[in-house]
Design a protein around this motif. Structure first.
Motif, mmCIF file in Angstrom:
data_model
loop_
_atom_site.group_PDB
_atom_site.id
_atom_site.type_symbol
_atom_site.label_atom_id
_atom_site.label_comp_id
_atom_site.label_asym_id
_atom_site.label_seq_id
_atom_site.Cartn_x
_atom_site.Cartn_y
_atom_site.Cartn_z
ATOM 1 N N ILE A 227 50.140 -39.784 20.986
ATOM 2 C CA ILE A 227 51.164 -38.736 20.854
ATOM 3 C C ILE A 227 50.789 -37.500 21.667
ATOM 4 O O ILE A 227 51.619 -36.911 22.340
ATOM 5 N N ALA A 228 49.517 -37.090 21.575
ATOM 6 C CA ALA A 228 49.087 -35.842 22.223
ATOM 7 C C ALA A 228 48.434 -36.147 23.572
ATOM 8 O O ALA A 228 47.935 -37.255 23.781
ATOM 9 N N ASP A 229 48.427 -35.145 24.442
ATOM 10 C CA ASP A 229 47.724 -35.330 25.723
ATOM 11 C C ASP A 229 46.229 -35.396 25.472
ATOM 12 O O ASP A 229 45.521 -36.174 26.091
ATOM 13 N N GLU A 230 45.763 -34.525 24.572
ATOM 14 C CA GLU A 230 44.341 -34.523 24.248
ATOM 15 C C GLU A 230 44.161 -34.386 22.733
ATOM 16 O O GLU A 230 44.861 -33.605 22.092
ATOM 17 N N VAL A 231 43.232 -35.152 22.205
ATOM 18 C CA VAL A 231 42.923 -35.085 20.771
ATOM 19 C C VAL A 231 41.471 -34.651 20.615
ATOM 20 O O VAL A 231 40.582 -35.202 21.266
ATOM 21 N N VAL A 232 41.266 -33.655 19.771
ATOM 22 C CA VAL A 232 39.901 -33.226 19.483
ATOM 23 C C VAL A 232 39.605 -33.560 18.020
ATOM 24 O O VAL A 232 40.320 -33.115 17.115
ATOM 25 N N ILE A 233 38.584 -34.373 17.826
ATOM 26 C CA ILE A 233 38.149 -34.673 16.461
ATOM 27 C C ILE A 233 37.223 -33.531 16.067
ATOM 28 O O ILE A 233 36.192 -33.323 16.731
ATOM 29 N N VAL A 234 37.587 -32.792 15.032
ATOM 30 C CA VAL A 234 36.772 -31.632 14.669
ATOM 31 C C VAL A 234 36.110 -31.839 13.310
ATOM 32 O O VAL A 234 36.784 -32.068 12.303
ATOM 33 N N VAL A 235 34.788 -31.746 13.319
ATOM 34 C CA VAL A 235 34.015 -31.940 12.097
ATOM 35 C C VAL A 235 33.841 -30.582 11.427
ATOM 36 O O VAL A 235 33.335 -29.636 12.060
ATOM 37 N N ALA A 236 34.275 -30.495 10.185
ATOM 38 C CA ALA A 236 34.169 -29.231 9.450
ATOM 39 C C ALA A 236 32.731 -29.031 8.966
ATOM 40 O O ALA A 236 32.152 -29.913 8.330
ATOM 41 N N ILE A 237 32.190 -27.882 9.299
ATOM 42 C CA ILE A 237 30.830 -27.546 8.833
ATOM 43 C C ILE A 237 30.967 -26.824 7.496
ATOM 44 O O ILE A 237 31.592 -25.767 7.417
ATOM 45 N N ASN A 238 30.406 -27.441 6.465
ATOM 46 C CA ASN A 238 30.456 -26.832 5.130
ATOM 47 C C ASN A 238 29.019 -26.547 4.694
ATOM 48 O O ASN A 238 28.273 -27.465 4.348
ATOM 49 N N LYS A 239 28.658 -25.275 4.720
ATOM 50 C CA LYS A 239 27.264 -24.892 4.440
ATOM 51 C C LYS A 239 26.833 -25.218 3.012
ATOM 52 O O LYS A 239 25.656 -25.311 2.715
#
Ligand code: PNS
Length: 161
Positions: free
Chosen positions: A27-39
């Motif tokens: 669907i998107a031109d670019e996909v960024v998988i973002v990992v949430a940092i939970n301290k």
């Protein structure tokens, strides 16, 4: 360029996540998988390990990359020119919380959230359930990418020492 993010904890990435990434990449031109940092949460794998596994499994997709973020997802999206958040919906049990987050995120910056209906063969999967089954010796074949399964089993064995 239409850029989307797939956010999550990915501790570790499952075949269900991978299915959502592949569909977002159409669907998107670019996909960024973002990992949430939970301290406040250490997890089974640290952030670097999670990102390493993600990079391995998305390597065949030229328009997917991996990043991490701390704080509000909408702030990451604003700073990185992201137009949409793509999430998988496994079942109605996901719906209430996902809708709440989508509405809150829209209220914050008017970012759109798009939901992908998870492939039924993966609809019961979650990283935590897979880890629980694996910890007690249950069969997890086919639920994780092969390299991730190996790393999870090794980590569980280490933790038992
Ligand atoms: O894989 P998870 O743990 O279900 O992912 C949840 C995640 C990381 C997508 C969500 O908690 C999130 O977006 N966290 C970042 C902090 C934030 O933006 N909170 C407000 C959400 S409306």
């Amino acid at each position: 360029m239409r850029r989307a993010v797939c956010p999550g904890s990915f501790d570790p990435v499952t075949n269900g996540h991978l299915d959502v990434f592949a569909r977002a990449a159409k669907i998107a031109d670019e996909v960024v998988i973002v990992v949430a940092i939970n301290k406040n949460k250490s997890g089974t794998f640290n952030i670097e390990e999670r990102m390493e596994m993600l990079r391995e499994v998305v390597a065949p997709y030229p328009n997917i990359r991996v990043d991490s973020f701390m704080g509000l997802l909408v702030d990451y999206c604003k700073a990185n020119d992201v137009q949409a958040i793509v999430k998988g919906l496994r079942a109605v049990t996901d719906f209430d919380y996902e809708l709440q987050m989508a509405q809150m995120n829209y209220r914050l910056t008017e970012i759109e959230t798009l939901f992908v209906s998870t492939n039924p063969i993966y609809s019961y999967l979650s990283s935590s359930l897979i880890k629980e089954v694996a910890t007690y010796g249950g069969d997890i074949d086919g639920l994780l990418p092969g390299s991730v399964q190996e790393r999870l089993l090794a980590r569980i064995a280490e933790n038992k020492k």
